[in-house]
Design a protein around this motif. Structure first.
Motif, PDB file in Angstrom:
ATOM      1  N   THR A 144      55.204  28.205  -6.977  1.00 52.26           N
ATOM      2  CA  THR A 144      54.640  27.517  -5.823  1.00 52.26           C
ATOM      3  C   THR A 144      55.099  26.057  -5.793  1.00 52.26           C
ATOM      4  OG1 THR A 144      52.573  27.047  -4.684  1.00 52.26           O
ATOM      5  CG2 THR A 144      52.505  26.920  -7.078  1.00 52.26           C
ATOM      6  N   ALA A 145      55.114  25.470  -4.596  1.00 53.23           N
ATOM      7  CA  ALA A 145      55.591  24.089  -4.455  1.00 53.23           C
ATOM      8  C   ALA A 145      54.839  23.140  -5.381  1.00 53.23           C
ATOM      9  CB  ALA A 145      55.442  23.643  -3.002  1.00 53.23           C
ATOM     10  N   VAL A 151      49.834  31.723  -2.464  1.00 51.49           N
ATOM     11  CA  VAL A 151      49.327  30.351  -2.427  1.00 51.49           C
ATOM     12  C   VAL A 151      49.598  29.798  -1.030  1.00 51.49           C
ATOM     13  CG1 VAL A 151      49.508  28.033  -3.398  1.00 51.49           C
ATOM     14  CG2 VAL A 151      49.714  30.017  -4.895  1.00 51.49           C
ATOM     15  N   GLY A 189      61.055  19.486  -2.149  1.00 57.51           N
ATOM     16  CA  GLY A 189      61.061  19.551  -3.603  1.00 57.51           C
ATOM     17  C   GLY A 189      61.988  20.623  -4.135  1.00 57.51           C
ATOM     18  N   ALA A 240      56.595  18.695   2.876  1.00 56.23           N
ATOM     19  CA  ALA A 240      56.218  17.652   1.926  1.00 56.23           C
ATOM     20  C   ALA A 240      54.879  17.957   1.292  1.00 56.23           C
ATOM     21  CB  ALA A 240      56.166  16.307   2.638  1.00 56.23           C
ATOM     22  N   ASP A 285      54.992  30.640  -3.574  1.00 50.89           N
ATOM     23  CA  ASP A 285      54.329  31.870  -4.000  1.00 50.89           C
ATOM     24  C   ASP A 285      53.628  32.469  -2.784  1.00 50.89           C
ATOM     25  OD1 ASP A 285      53.066  33.457  -6.439  1.00 50.89           O
ATOM     26  OD2 ASP A 285      51.529  33.139  -4.923  1.00 50.89           O
TER      27      ASP A 285
HETATM   28  N1  SAH Z   1      53.425  29.521  -0.269  1.00 54.99           N
HETATM   29  C1  SAH Z   1      53.960  28.185  -0.352  1.00 54.99           C
HETATM   30  C2  SAH Z   1      53.159  27.195   0.433  1.00 54.99           C
HETATM   31  C3  SAH Z   1      53.169  27.419   1.910  1.00 54.99           C
HETATM   32  S1  SAH Z   1      52.273  26.220   2.791  1.00 54.99           S
HETATM   33  C4  SAH Z   1      54.031  27.782  -1.824  1.00 54.99           C
HETATM   34  O1  SAH Z   1      53.475  28.461  -2.686  1.00 54.99           O
HETATM   35  O2  SAH Z   1      54.681  26.769  -2.104  1.00 54.99           O
HETATM   36  C5  SAH Z   1      53.524  25.102   3.264  1.00 54.99           C
HETATM   37  C6  SAH Z   1      53.405  23.794   2.525  1.00 54.99           C
HETATM   38  O3  SAH Z   1      53.865  23.937   1.197  1.00 54.99           O
HETATM   39  C7  SAH Z   1      54.206  22.694   3.105  1.00 54.99           C
HETATM   40  O4  SAH Z   1      53.554  22.076   4.181  1.00 54.99           O
HETATM   41  C8  SAH Z   1      54.330  21.752   1.933  1.00 54.99           C
HETATM   42  O5  SAH Z   1      53.154  21.009   1.769  1.00 54.99           O
HETATM   43  C9  SAH Z   1      54.421  22.708   0.777  1.00 54.99           C
HETATM   44  N2  SAH Z   1      55.816  22.976   0.383  1.00 54.99           N
HETATM   45  C10 SAH Z   1      56.459  24.157   0.430  1.00 54.99           C
HETATM   46  N3  SAH Z   1      57.702  24.026  -0.036  1.00 54.99           N
HETATM   47  C11 SAH Z   1      57.848  22.742  -0.408  1.00 54.99           C
HETATM   48  C12 SAH Z   1      58.904  21.995  -0.982  1.00 54.99           C
HETATM   49  N4  SAH Z   1      60.067  22.563  -1.291  1.00 54.99           N
HETATM   50  N5  SAH Z   1      58.698  20.681  -1.228  1.00 54.99           N
HETATM   51  C13 SAH Z   1      57.524  20.111  -0.935  1.00 54.99           C
HETATM   52  N6  SAH Z   1      56.505  20.765  -0.392  1.00 54.99           N
HETATM   53  C14 SAH Z   1      56.643  22.068  -0.131  1.00 54.99           C
END
Ligand code: SAH
Length: 476
Positions: free
Chosen positions: A329-330, A304, A410, A436, A301
């Motif tokens: 979001t993740a 986030v 993820g 991660a 997102d």
């Molecule tokens: N805006 C993104 C977050 C960005 S910050 C969101 O909303 O997901 C980047 C961090 O998000 C990474 O260091 C990790 O901790 C997490 N992240 C983003 N994609 C991910 C995924 N597919 N699997 C696991 N962690 C993820």
């Protein structure tokens, strides 16, 4: 051509429906949407039709069918469970040259109902000539997804301006060019964002031939699986002239971008080219000023831990119109795919999303609050500081045996979930591929029971979502 498609104006025109059960009610509801005058012939009406009758929306003409009733109507629908009666209705209607449909009995239909996509003034009707209704329905679902809700509004505004455009632009070619430019520019985005007044101003300005600028859409791409992209997000990336994306956007999603759109990588991964945030902000402004439709595509997102807010502030300063399409979001996506509910009545009553990476040092973090038990802690960007985080949480009271998971990549085919205890966080994080997410909390216990998106179990089975699979020719 087996059937000739027509759009009929049934407003206040009488339609005879023979039958009073649920099949008849389904057709009645459809016809009421077109404001037809419904006359029903049936022994009795079901509850739904009785209600409509009580509300004065339909008229219960008679209990028994007679040829007389066909005289003044435009369409006839037979929907009784008496096959002979249905066929008699068909024959008599035919002899009086009335269009007739016996529901689910194609040989006794002089017209059929298409699958309809309704966007107000803009409608799409689909038919398989009765050969494969399910195929037509599937196609409708695909098109529903591709045709945004605001198309109806666009058609409505255009209708309102049609005469004025005619007055100002005299040749058909000029007018065609005008509408084509209008429908592929800023006007459409303004309507989509419900900024109707601005949209009409834009239309008026274009009619006067003024220069118009572009727009920016900040779109969340979700954590990786393209199926998690929102419909609105998909529409945005299919309409964009240029897409600025970062390292977290999966290849699967990049594959959905309109093929002739420009793609610009503005990621911040160490191993790749580094683009400073300020440069990205300025690039957005520059491209929009060139009149382009710009999509800023971000992983998860955009609001986030995504710096979406900072980019928008620059756009506001430069008076560039924008919109935001949220993404999964993740913390929501990766945990769902790992079978870890963020809250659960027995394990956690709250969930906190926190970043493990801070602009300055981490001394202002309220570790006491974060270390509470029965709370799920979702830590973004935490693997590099894993040992510090584990130490602080334990020092501030979180049990060193609290279950913990590190979910890598993820929702992607390469997703892995490492589980352990808080005391082993540093070790787990060290081995985890990036990106991660660290999840600390009692809910992680549930992973053993609820894991479903398995590295081995599911990988082969997951349908691959590509633009091609949306293509009309491949629905079957
Ligand atoms: N805006 C993104 C977050 C960005 S910050 C969101 O909303 O997901 C980047 C961090 O998000 C990474 O260091 C990790 O901790 C997490 N992240 C983003 N994609 C991910 C995924 N597919 N699997 C696991 N962690 C993820």
């Amino acid at each position: 051509m087996h059937y000739f498609p027509l759009f009929a104006d049934l407003k206040s025109r009488p339609v005879l429906v023979v039958g009073g059960g649920s099949v008849a009610a389904r057709k009645v509801n459809l016809l009421l949407q077109a404001n037809a005058e419904i006359r029903i012939v049936a022994q009795k009406l079901n509850l739904e039709l009785t209600t409509l009758e009580a509300q004065g929306k339909v008229f219960w003409l008679a209990k028994h069918f007679s040829a007389e009733q066909l005289k003044s109507v435009f369409l006839v629908i037979a929907a009784t469970n008496d096959e002979q009666l249905n066929q008699r209705v068909f024959r008599l209607a035919e002899s009086q040259h009335k269009l007739v449909n016996v529901v689910d009995d194609q040989p006794h239909c002089s017209f059929i109902f298409p699958s309809i996509i309704d966007r107000g003034s803009l409608q799409v009707a689909i038919s398989s000539a009765g050969r494969a209704p399910v195929l037509a329905r599937l196609l409708r679902e695909k098109l529903e997804a591709l045709l945004p809700q605001h198309l109806g509004k666009i058609a409505e505004i255009s209708g309102k301006w049609r005469d004025k455009v005619k007055q100002r632009l005299h040749s058909v070619t000029e007018r065609r060019r005008f509408w084509e430019t209008l429908f592929s520019g800023r006007f459409v985005n303004l309507v989509k964002n419900q900024q109707i007044e601005l949209a009409e101003e834009e239309l008026a300005r274009q009619l006067e031939n003024d220069y118009q600028g572009g727009v920016v859409s900040l779109v969340g791409a979700g954590p990786g699986d393209a199926g998690l992209l929102t419909l609105k997000g998909l529409q945005e990336i299919q309409q964009a002239d240029v897409v600025l994306y970062d390292a977290l956007v999966s290849d699967e999603i990049l594959g959905l971008i309109r093929r002739d759109a420009d793609r610009i990588f503005v990621g911040k991964r160490a191993q790749r080219q580094y683009v400073a945030q300020e440069d990205t902000n300025q690039l957005l402004v520059k491209l929009a000023r060139q009149g382009k439709r710009v999509v800023r595509l971000k992983g998860g997102d955009p609001f986030v831990f995504g710096r979406g807010g900072e980019e928008l502030e620059t756009l506001v300063e430069n008076r560039i119109p924008f919109s935001v399409v949220p993404g999964i979001t993740a913390g929501i996506g990766a945990t769902a795919y790992a079978g870890i509910p963020l809250t659960h009545r027995d394990y956690a009553q709250s969930a906190v999303f926190v970043t493990g990476h801070r602009k300055a040092d981490a001394s202002d973090i309220e570790w006491q609050t974060l270390a509470r038990s029965h709370q799920t802690l979702v830590i973004y960007m935490g693997t590099l500081k894993a040992s510090f985080i584990a130490e602080q949480l334990q020092q501030h009271g979180r049990d060193s045996n609290t279950p913990l998971a590190v979910i890598s990549q993820g929702t992607q085919l390469t997703q892995t979930t490492l589980v352990g205890r808080l005391k082993n966080l540093a070790e787990l994080a060290k081995n985890a591929p990036t990106p991660a997410l660290i999840v600390v909390g009692e809910v992680v216990e549930l992973h053993h029971k609820l894991a479903w998106f398995g590295e081995d179990k599911q990988r082969q089975k997951r349908p691959h979502f590509t633009l091609d699979s949306l293509a009309i020719g491949q629905v079957a």
